[in-house]
Design an enzyme around this catalytic site. Structure first.
Site, PDB file in Angstrom:
ATOM      1  NE  ARG A 148      26.315  12.758 -38.204  1.00 38.68           N
ATOM      2  CZ  ARG A 148      26.050  12.377 -36.958  1.00 38.68           C
ATOM      3  NH1 ARG A 148      26.455  13.087 -35.935  1.00 38.68           N
ATOM      4  NH2 ARG A 148      25.359  11.275 -36.741  1.00 38.68           N
ATOM      5  CD  GLU A 155      29.564  11.629 -38.320  1.00 38.10           C
ATOM      6  OE1 GLU A 155      28.802  10.824 -38.873  1.00 38.10           O
ATOM      7  OE2 GLU A 155      29.507  11.895 -37.110  1.00 38.10           O
ATOM      8  CD  GLN A 157      29.247   8.050 -26.152  1.00 37.56           C
ATOM      9  OE1 GLN A 157      28.613   9.022 -25.747  1.00 37.56           O
ATOM     10  NE2 GLN A 157      30.457   8.156 -26.664  1.00 37.56           N
ATOM     11  CB  THR A 192      25.936  -1.901 -29.262  1.00 33.70           C
ATOM     12  OG1 THR A 192      25.143  -1.768 -30.447  1.00 33.70           O
ATOM     13  CG2 THR A 192      25.107  -2.504 -28.142  1.00 33.70           C
ATOM     14  CG  ASP A 244      26.127   6.683 -34.728  1.00 29.32           C
ATOM     15  OD1 ASP A 244      26.556   5.652 -35.283  1.00 29.32           O
ATOM     16  OD2 ASP A 244      26.783   7.308 -33.888  1.00 29.32           O
TER      17      ASP A 244
END
Ligand code: NAD
Length: 347
Positions: free
Chosen positions: A45, A56, A140, A201, A227
Site C-alpha cells: 500500500r 494509506e 476492533q 492494541t 501494522d
C-alpha cells in the site's frame, strides 16, 4: 449513477443478517479470493506517514474488477474523541474504468480484519483450540471476538486492556454475545491457558504486549495491532520461535511484526496454505503467527460482499458521481446546459 453504501446501510445490513452470517459471507469470499491469489495485481500500500499516524491507499485488481481503499491509522485520535481507524473504498469496472460502487469502510474494515483473522486461524490454529485471549479492547475488539465465535466456535475469552473505560465498553457490548468472558488484570494472566492469542492494541511504537515467556507450544498468535513501521506488539524472540504467515510479504516486511527480523527470514503467505500449495502448522506443538497488517485483496473481497448484500437487501442509494451519459466528447456542454444563461457563464 454509482451505488453508494454509507455507515447506516452497513449497520442496517449487519443488523438484518446478524454478525455470524456476515462473517460467514466474508470468510467464504475471502477464502475464494486467497485461493486465486496469483490472479490479482499486488502492490504494497501507498502510505503517507506523519508524526501521529498514517494515511494509506490500498489498490488491487483481478483484471475484471478494480478495488481501492483509503484508510487512516492515528492511535492518538481517541484522546480527542476521534477514531483510530476510518476508511472508505470503491470498486470499478476494469474494462471501462468506471467506478461502480462506493462504500464506507470504517465499520467494514473492522469486519474484514476480523474475518481475515478468523480465516487465518481456521487454517493455522490447532483444531481443538477452544480458548482465545484478546489483548486490546478498542474499536476492533468485539469484531475479533465475534468472528472467532462464528468461524471457529470460540466461546471462551480471556481479555485485557490497559484502559478501564475500553474494558467497560467491551463488557457492555458483549453482554449478550454467548461468549464466556474472563476479565484479567494483566496481559500475562489473560494469555494463560489460551489456545489462540489475539493482540489488537494501538500504540505508535515498538510495544511489547507479549514477551517470550508468555507464549507456549501449540499457540496460534493473531497479531493485528502491529501494522506500521515502528509499530509492533510482540517481542522479537517470539517471532524466532514461530512459524510465520503473512498476507503480501513485501508489505509485511515493512509494516508487520517481521520488520524486527532479517529481510530474508522465512515466512509463508496465507494464500499458499489456503490454496493447498504449502502446509500450515506442522504439529500441535508449533507456535503459528498470523502477522496481520491488512492487504488490499481482503478489502476487494469485502467490498464485493457488501455490494452484493446491499443490493439483495435494497439498501444504499445511487449517487451522481459520474456525469449523465450523452455525447462523451461534450463535457463542457453539461456545464452550459446547467448555467442560467450563456453570457453569465463566459463572463
Ligand atoms: N492488521 C489489520 O488489518 C488492522 C486493521 C485495522 C486496525 N488495525 C490495528 O489494530 C489496532 C487496534 O485498532 P482499534 O481501531 O481497535 O484501536 P483503538 O485505539 O480503538 O483500540 C486499541 C486499544 O488498545 C489498548 N491498548 C493500548 N496499549 C495496550 C497495552 N499495552 N495492553 C493492553 N491494551 C492496550 C487501548 O487502551 C485501546 O483500548 C490498531 O493498532 C490498528 O492500527 C490493524
Amino acid at each position: 449513477m454509482v451505488k453508494f453504501a454509507g455507515t447506516r446501510d452497513v449497520i442496517e445490513l449487519v443488523n438484518r443478517i446478524g454478525m455470524a452470517k456476515m462473517f460467514e459471507e466474508l470468510v467464504a469470499e475471502a477464502e475464494a479470493d486467497f485461493a486465486r491469489w496469483p490472479q490479482f495485481e499486488k502492490v504494497a500500500r501507498v502510505a503517507s506517514h506523519s508524526r501521529d499516524g498514517v494515511i494509506e491507499l490500498m489498490p488491487t485488481s483481478d483484471g475484471e474488477t478494480y478495488g481501492l481503499k483509503f484508510v487512516n491509522g492515528h492511535p492518538k485520535n481517541t484522546r480527542d474523541g476521534l477514531r483510530t481507524v476510518t476508511a472508505f473504498g470503491l470498486l470499478a469496472d476494469v474494462a471501462t474504468g468506471y467506478p461502480t460502487f462506493i462504500s464506507e469502510m470504517t465499520i467494514t474494515t473492522a469486519l474484514r480484519t476480523a474475518a481475515t483473522s478468523a480465516l487465518a486461524a481456521k487454517h493455522l490454529a490447532r483444531k481443538d483450540a477452544k480458548v482465545m485471549a484478546l489483548i486490546g479492547l478498542g474499536a476492533q475488539s468485539e469484531f475479533q471476538a465475534l468472528a472467532f465465535k462464528a468461524i471457529l466456535g470460540i466461546k471462551s475469552l480471556r481479555v485485557f486492556d490497559v484502559d478501564p473505560a475500553a474494558t467497560r465498553k467491551f463488557a457492555r457490548n458483549m453482554a449478550d454475545s454467548g461468549i464466556a468472558i474472563t476479565y484479567l488484570p494483566t496481559a500475562e494472566e489473560a494469555v494463560t491457558g489460551a489456545d489462540i492469542i489475539t493482540t489488537v492494541t494501538a500504540d505508535k511504537r515498538n510495544a511489547t504486549i507479549l514477551s517470550d515467556n508468555m507464549v507456549g507450544a501449540g499457540v496460534h498468535l493473531n497479531g493485528v495491532g502491529g501494522d506500521c513501521p515502528g509499530k509492533t506488539e510482540l517481542h522479537r524472540d517470539i517471532l524466532l520461535r514461530s512459524k510465520i504467515f503473512t498476507e503480501f510479504t513485501p508489505q509485511t516486511r515493512i509494516e508487520g511484526e517481521i520488520q524486527q527480523l532479517d529481510a530474508d527470514h522465512p515466512v509463508t503467505e496465507l494464500w499458499e496454505v489456503i490454496s493447498g500449495a504449502k502446509p500450515g502448522r506442522d504439529s500441535d506443538r508449533d507456535i503459528t503467527l498470523f502477522d496481520s497488517v491488512g492487504f488490499a485483496i481482503e478489502d476487494f473481497s469485502t467490498l464485493r460482499v457488501i455490494r452484493r448484500l446491499v443490493e439483495q437487501h435494497g439498501l444504499g442509494r445511487e449517487i451522481d458521481l459520474l456525469p449523465e451519459e450523452g455525447d462523451p466528447k461534450d463535457l463542457y456542454g453539461l456545464i452550459r446546459a446547467g448555467a442560467p444563461n450563456e453570457t453569465k457563464l463566459s463572463a
